[in-house]
Motif scaffolding. Structure first.
Motif, PDB file in Angstrom:
ATOM      1  N   MET A   4     -46.689 -63.442 -55.111  1.00 54.10           N
ATOM      2  CA  MET A   4     -47.833 -62.885 -54.378  1.00 54.10           C
ATOM      3  C   MET A   4     -47.767 -61.366 -54.343  1.00 54.10           C
ATOM      4  N   ALA A   5     -48.905 -60.762 -54.066  1.00 57.88           N
ATOM      5  CA  ALA A   5     -48.957 -59.313 -53.906  1.00 57.88           C
ATOM      6  C   ALA A   5     -48.079 -58.903 -52.722  1.00 57.88           C
ATOM      7  N   ALA A   7     -48.499 -56.866 -50.462  1.00 62.94           N
ATOM      8  CA  ALA A   7     -49.226 -56.703 -49.191  1.00 62.94           C
ATOM      9  C   ALA A   7     -49.213 -57.988 -48.365  1.00 62.94           C
ATOM     10  N   MET A   8     -49.106 -59.143 -49.029  1.00 64.72           N
ATOM     11  CA  MET A   8     -49.123 -60.415 -48.288  1.00 64.72           C
ATOM     12  C   MET A   8     -47.959 -60.522 -47.309  1.00 64.72           C
ATOM     13  N   SER A   9     -46.838 -59.888 -47.665  1.00 66.92           N
ATOM     14  CA  SER A   9     -45.681 -59.975 -46.765  1.00 66.92           C
ATOM     15  C   SER A   9     -45.906 -59.116 -45.512  1.00 66.92           C
ATOM     16  N   ARG A  10     -46.925 -58.267 -45.560  1.00 67.20           N
ATOM     17  CA  ARG A  10     -47.196 -57.408 -44.392  1.00 67.20           C
ATOM     18  C   ARG A  10     -48.283 -57.989 -43.488  1.00 67.20           C
ATOM     19  N   LEU A  11     -48.901 -59.057 -43.945  1.00 67.98           N
ATOM     20  CA  LEU A  11     -49.998 -59.640 -43.175  1.00 67.98           C
ATOM     21  C   LEU A  11     -49.431 -60.490 -42.044  1.00 67.98           C
ATOM     22  N   GLY A  12     -49.875 -60.210 -40.820  1.00 64.62           N
ATOM     23  CA  GLY A  12     -49.384 -60.960 -39.662  1.00 64.62           C
ATOM     24  C   GLY A  12     -50.278 -62.149 -39.369  1.00 64.62           C
ATOM     25  N   PHE A 134     -51.409 -54.592 -43.626  1.00 54.76           N
ATOM     26  CA  PHE A 134     -51.854 -55.162 -44.906  1.00 54.76           C
ATOM     27  C   PHE A 134     -52.488 -54.076 -45.780  1.00 54.76           C
ATOM     28  N   SER A 135     -53.259 -53.201 -45.138  1.00 53.66           N
ATOM     29  CA  SER A 135     -53.974 -52.166 -45.906  1.00 53.66           C
ATOM     30  C   SER A 135     -53.018 -51.143 -46.517  1.00 53.66           C
ATOM     31  N   GLY A 136     -51.799 -51.075 -45.988  1.00 53.64           N
ATOM     32  CA  GLY A 136     -50.840 -50.087 -46.487  1.00 53.64           C
ATOM     33  C   GLY A 136     -50.750 -48.855 -45.599  1.00 53.64           C
ATOM     34  N   ALA A 137     -51.695 -48.729 -44.658  1.00 51.13           N
ATOM     35  CA  ALA A 137     -51.654 -47.584 -43.741  1.00 51.13           C
ATOM     36  C   ALA A 137     -50.516 -47.768 -42.735  1.00 51.13           C
ATOM     37  N   LYS A 138     -50.138 -46.684 -42.084  1.00 52.07           N
ATOM     38  CA  LYS A 138     -49.134 -46.777 -41.019  1.00 52.07           C
ATOM     39  C   LYS A 138     -49.859 -47.142 -39.720  1.00 52.07           C
TER      40      LYS A 138
END
Ligand SMILES: Cc1ncc(COP(=O)(O)O)c(C=O)c1O
Length: 387
Positions: A4-5, A7-12, A134-138
């Protein structure tokens, strides 16, 4: 192996849904669970709204609609916004979306990327932080304080802005705290934003009709100085007990509405047609059911605040809006998540740990009072027995 991308690991996620699933599983095992966890009115959608959707289906409204919504609904929203918030908008700036969440997700995707920052309320609705990550922003937390009725401090928020800040998210009345930001604090924030013209604002006003003891709703739309960078989020889910219909709206600045529409076309195309007709009936029809629901919530609010404050180890500030209380449980000696689990598994009361709403939620539990006063009283009795 599929990959997976990143970013998926950052999605809560939204833990309230997990608590709901666990509560349902326990019920299926025959346990009696009192649900003070879920963030939705326990009322049915008023019948005239349901009938409008049925009529739309019978009348053959089965196709796609314009991505931004049917013109009649956008006009109805514009008229309602003019009436309730005193601001005239061109209906073309209004985008009808499948639920309040969509405006939030689109706004965050539109501004968030690596190297940027987005300020969001903490404790706050969990999807803000999740979508920002998810967006990558802080994700930069805006602390909400119990001793100010869970308002933010405008000076503190302004102090969090850096040259990388793209968006500030505000939510009043708030989930999970029920907090209402006083007008003076909002005015101070708006005045301070003059010094930061690059910062957009997302104002989540989904609980705007749920205010108690004569409190007024202060809409960010009122302030002309930020209107060209303000995104307003509202919808039908809470006001009209329509969470399952999936209907919300965003009001976008003229410079952003095309981008928002492109996101909609790429994502969901449009909201289902019959639901949009229901939305018109909700706005233009009688509002007695809304008033009655708010009156019922107000009564329950008083009961739950009174009961929790008489529970050893628990203190509960009086919330000004929405249908949640955010009780301080530090006196019980439990951490939030441990107490949430214990209350669900042993006392049979579903609640949501404060930490589900961000790290500043440690020491708190969110109780939704979208349940009968009898059930609220029963739940608190059980909680006392288990503490
Ligand atoms: C603060 C806040 N914003 C937005 C939403 C999303 O509402 P909807 O169900 O219309 O997507 C919720 C729902 O709980 C909420 O609490």
């Amino acid at each position: 192996m599929v990959e997976m991308a990143a970013a998926m690991s950052r999605l809560g996620t939204e833990s309230a849904f997990e608590v709901l699933a666990r509560a349902k599983a326990l019920e299926e095992q025959g346990r009696d669970i009192i649900n003070l966890g879920i963030g939705q009115p326990d009322f049915k959608t008023p019948p005239h709204i349901v009938e409008a959707a049925v009529a739309a289906l019978r009348d053959g409204h089965h196709g796609y609609t314009p991505a931004g919504g049917i013109p009649e609904l956008r006009r109805a929203v514009a008229a309602d916004v003019a009436k309730r918030r005193g601001v005239d908008f061109d209906p073309s700036q209004i985008m009808i979306v499948p639920g309040g969440k969509v405006t939030m997700f689109f706004a965050i995707l539109m501004f968030g990327e690596k190297g940027t920052e987005i300020i969001y309320p903490n404790p706050g609705f969990p999807i803000y932080e999740s979508a920002i990550n998810f967006s990558g922003a802080k994700a930069v937390p805006m602390p909400l304080h119990e001793n100010t009725g869970y308002s933010f401090s405008a000076d503190e928020v302004l102090g969090l802005i850096t040259p990388r800040t793209r968006l500030i998210i505000i939510n009043s009345p708030a989930n999970p705290t029920g907090g209402v930001v006083p007008r003076a604090e909002i005015e101070r924030l708006v005045a301070g934003l003059d010094r930061h013209p690059q910062v957009a604002v997302l104002s989540d006003e989904i609980y705007s009709r749920m205010l108690y003891e004569g409190r007024e709703h202060v809409s960010l739309l009122e302030f002309p100085s930020i209107r060209d960078r303000l995104i307003l989020l509202d919808g039908w889910s809470k006001t009209y007990a329509m969470t399952g219909w999936r209907l919300g709206y965003g009001i976008w600045p003229k410079g952003l509405i095309d981008a928002a529409t492109r996101l909609a076309i790429n994502c969901h195309s449009c909201v289902n047609a019959a639901t949009q007709f229901a939305g018109i009936a909700a706005i233009e029809g009688p509002q007695d059911a809304v008033d009655e629901m708010v009156r019922a919530f107000d009564e329950r609010r008083k009961v739950i605040v009174g009961e929790l404050n008489q529970t050893a180890g628990v203190t509960c500030p009086d919330p000004g809006g929405a249908f949640y209380v955010f009780a301080n449980i530090t006196g019980t000696g439990f951490k939030s998540a441990a107490l949430q689990d214990r209350l669900l598994n042993e006392a049979g009361v579903a609640t949501v740990a404060g930490t589900s709403f961000g790290r500043f939620g440690e020491g708190y539990i969110r109780f939704s009072y979208a349940n009968s006063t009898d059930n609220i009283r029963r739940a608190i009795r059980r909680i006392r027995e288990h503490l």
